[in-house]
Scaffold this motif. Structure first.
Motif, PDB file in Angstrom:
ATOM      1  N   ARG A  54      -7.501  -2.342   6.084  1.00  0.00           N
ATOM      2  CA  ARG A  54      -8.662  -2.298   6.986  1.00  0.00           C
ATOM      3  C   ARG A  54      -8.311  -1.644   8.316  1.00  0.00           C
ATOM      4  O   ARG A  54      -9.141  -0.972   8.934  1.00  0.00           O
ATOM      5  N   TRP A  55      -7.045  -1.811   8.766  1.00  0.00           N
ATOM      6  CA  TRP A  55      -6.632  -1.166  10.006  1.00  0.00           C
ATOM      7  C   TRP A  55      -6.414   0.324   9.810  1.00  0.00           C
ATOM      8  O   TRP A  55      -6.636   1.116  10.741  1.00  0.00           O
ATOM      9  N   VAL A  56      -5.997   0.716   8.626  1.00  0.00           N
ATOM     10  CA  VAL A  56      -5.877   2.143   8.313  1.00  0.00           C
ATOM     11  C   VAL A  56      -7.267   2.775   8.304  1.00  0.00           C
ATOM     12  O   VAL A  56      -7.474   3.881   8.826  1.00  0.00           O
ATOM     13  N   PHE A  57      -8.225   2.062   7.711  1.00  0.00           N
ATOM     14  CA  PHE A  57      -9.618   2.510   7.719  1.00  0.00           C
ATOM     15  C   PHE A  57     -10.110   2.660   9.154  1.00  0.00           C
ATOM     16  O   PHE A  57     -10.737   3.663   9.508  1.00  0.00           O
ATOM     17  N   GLY A  58      -9.825   1.647   9.990  1.00  0.00           N
ATOM     18  CA  GLY A  58     -10.239   1.710  11.391  1.00  0.00           C
ATOM     19  C   GLY A  58      -9.619   2.875  12.127  1.00  0.00           C
ATOM     20  O   GLY A  58     -10.273   3.531  12.952  1.00  0.00           O
ATOM     21  N   ALA A  59      -8.333   3.172  11.818  1.00  0.00           N
ATOM     22  CA  ALA A  59      -7.668   4.317  12.447  1.00  0.00           C
ATOM     23  C   ALA A  59      -8.360   5.618  12.071  1.00  0.00           C
ATOM     24  O   ALA A  59      -8.505   6.522  12.903  1.00  0.00           O
ATOM     25  N   MET A  91       0.849  -1.197   0.000  1.00  0.00           N
ATOM     26  CA  MET A  91       0.000   0.000   0.000  1.00  0.00           C
ATOM     27  C   MET A  91       0.884   1.246   0.000  1.00  0.00           C
ATOM     28  O   MET A  91       1.748   1.400   0.863  1.00  0.00           O
ATOM     29  N   THR A  92       0.673   2.115  -0.947  1.00  0.00           N
ATOM     30  CA  THR A  92       1.448   3.341  -1.046  1.00  0.00           C
ATOM     31  C   THR A  92       0.945   4.366  -0.033  1.00  0.00           C
ATOM     32  O   THR A  92      -0.200   4.279   0.433  1.00  0.00           O
ATOM     33  N   PRO A  93       1.775   5.350   0.321  1.00  0.00           N
ATOM     34  CA  PRO A  93       1.314   6.390   1.245  1.00  0.00           C
ATOM     35  C   PRO A  93       0.061   7.105   0.759  1.00  0.00           C
ATOM     36  O   PRO A  93      -0.827   7.434   1.560  1.00  0.00           O
ATOM     37  N   ALA A  94      -0.037   7.342  -0.548  1.00  0.00           N
ATOM     38  CA  ALA A  94      -1.211   8.035  -1.092  1.00  0.00           C
ATOM     39  C   ALA A  94      -2.470   7.198  -0.930  1.00  0.00           C
ATOM     40  O   ALA A  94      -3.526   7.714  -0.528  1.00  0.00           O
ATOM     41  N   SER A  95      -2.377   5.898  -1.248  1.00  0.00           N
ATOM     42  CA  SER A  95      -3.547   5.039  -1.114  1.00  0.00           C
ATOM     43  C   SER A  95      -3.919   4.838   0.346  1.00  0.00           C
ATOM     44  O   SER A  95      -5.107   4.776   0.695  1.00  0.00           O
ATOM     45  N   ALA A  96      -2.914   4.759   1.223  1.00  0.00           N
ATOM     46  CA  ALA A  96      -3.192   4.622   2.651  1.00  0.00           C
ATOM     47  C   ALA A  96      -3.909   5.858   3.176  1.00  0.00           C
ATOM     48  O   ALA A  96      -4.849   5.750   3.980  1.00  0.00           O
ATOM     49  N   PHE A  97      -3.493   7.026   2.712  1.00  0.00           N
ATOM     50  CA  PHE A  97      -4.133   8.268   3.150  1.00  0.00           C
ATOM     51  C   PHE A  97      -5.579   8.319   2.659  1.00  0.00           C
ATOM     52  O   PHE A  97      -6.471   8.777   3.381  1.00  0.00           O
ATOM     53  N   ALA A  98      -5.825   7.828   1.427  1.00  0.00           N
ATOM     54  CA  ALA A  98      -7.186   7.811   0.890  1.00  0.00           C
ATOM     55  C   ALA A  98      -8.072   6.884   1.713  1.00  0.00           C
ATOM     56  O   ALA A  98      -9.231   7.214   2.012  1.00  0.00           O
ATOM     57  N   VAL A  99      -7.534   5.714   2.082  1.00  0.00           N
ATOM     58  CA  VAL A  99      -8.298   4.778   2.915  1.00  0.00           C
ATOM     59  C   VAL A  99      -8.562   5.392   4.291  1.00  0.00           C
ATOM     60  O   VAL A  99      -9.652   5.251   4.852  1.00  0.00           O
ATOM     61  N   TYR A 100      -7.561   6.076   4.832  1.00  0.00           N
ATOM     62  CA  TYR A 100      -7.705   6.733   6.131  1.00  0.00           C
ATOM     63  C   TYR A 100      -8.823   7.775   6.087  1.00  0.00           C
ATOM     64  O   TYR A 100      -9.661   7.843   6.998  1.00  0.00           O
ATOM     65  N   LEU A 101      -8.859   8.565   5.023  1.00  0.00           N
ATOM     66  CA  LEU A 101      -9.915   9.577   4.883  1.00  0.00           C
ATOM     67  C   LEU A 101     -11.282   8.928   4.725  1.00  0.00           C
ATOM     68  O   LEU A 101     -12.287   9.456   5.211  1.00  0.00           O
ATOM     69  N   THR A 102     -11.334   7.778   4.033  1.00  0.00           N
ATOM     70  CA  THR A 102     -12.592   7.057   3.899  1.00  0.00           C
ATOM     71  C   THR A 102     -13.099   6.605   5.262  1.00  0.00           C
ATOM     72  O   THR A 102     -14.282   6.738   5.585  1.00  0.00           O
ATOM     73  N   GLY A 103     -12.189   6.055   6.070  1.00  0.00           N
ATOM     74  CA  GLY A 103     -12.566   5.662   7.420  1.00  0.00           C
ATOM     75  C   GLY A 103     -12.985   6.837   8.270  1.00  0.00           C
ATOM     76  O   GLY A 103     -13.941   6.751   9.057  1.00  0.00           O
ATOM     77  N   LEU A 104     -12.288   7.960   8.092  1.00  0.00           N
ATOM     78  CA  LEU A 104     -12.633   9.178   8.829  1.00  0.00           C
ATOM     79  C   LEU A 104     -14.046   9.635   8.477  1.00  0.00           C
ATOM     80  O   LEU A 104     -14.844   9.975   9.352  1.00  0.00           O
TER      81      LEU A 104
END
Length: 205
Positions: free
Chosen positions: A150-155, A1-14
């Motif tokens: 999924r853990w990035v989403f949860g965060a 997972m790239t930093p950009a995709s991780a950030f996108a998943v994080y924002l989705t979870g947010l």
């Protein structure tokens, strides 16, 4: 997972976490009430955030176990989550059309720390919707991002809880006039309805 995709998943979870947490309810009304009265705000906020973190982690971890052991069960949960999201969007749209105001009840007598903590725990853990929102719904939404997404989403979802309850509790003196106005909840619920509808589509696509 790239930093950009991780950030996108994080924002989705947010965004998903915020949509579920920010709604008129007994828990939010109680946090606002305690914030307005400046009574035991820190322990109340910590209880709400810690409870959400535990439940979200349980949902993310539990759905991950289902993926590994019972893919069919995951499909059932996926479609159940789709139906729940649609209903949630419908209810949010209904609230937008029939706005309410958040009554903090500031005129009551002072409460002890034990009473405040006990009330907050009851409003959090005895509410069946909290399990649907965090364990089932956020857990199923996180599953679509795989590991470690999924853990990035949860965060991201936990961050939404921290931001919301911190803002509601410690910023209550500034927020109260806004959330006491029905139009503010009408706009907020309208945005929630749109986002929940989008999440429902993304869940099954």
């Amino acid at each position: 997972m790239t930093p950009a995709s991780a950030f996108a998943v994080y924002l989705t979870g947010l965004g998903a976490g915020a949509s579920l947490i920010i709604a008129i309810g007994a828990q939010n009304a109680y946090v606002l009430r305690q914030g307005l009265r400046r009574e035991h705000v820190l322990p109340i906020v910590l209880i709400c955030v810690a409870s959400d973190a535990v439940l979200i982690a349980a949902g993310v971890a539990g759905i991950g176990a289902i993926i590994r052991s019972a893919p069919v069960a995951l499909e059932i949960i996926r479609w159940a989550g789709f139906a729940f999201l649609l209903l949630y969007a419908l209810f949010a749209a209904r609230r937008a059309l029939r706005p309410e105001r958040l009554d903090a009840g500031t005129g009551a007598a002072a409460t002890s720390l034990l009473t405040a903590v006990g009330t907050c725990l009851a409003l959090t853990w005895l509410n069946p919707h909290v399990y649907l929102d965090t364990v089932l719904l956020l857990g199923s939404l996180s599953a679509s991002h795989g590991d470690p997404g999924r853990w990035v989403f949860g965060a991201g979802a936990v961050t939404a809880s921290i931001l919301w309850f911190g803002m509601l509790g410690f910023g209550a003196r500034y927020l109260a006039p806004v959330f006491a106005r029905p139009v503010a909840w009408r706009i907020l619920d309208g945005c929630i309805a749109v986002l929940m509808l989008v999440l429902a589509v993304l869940l099954v696509v």
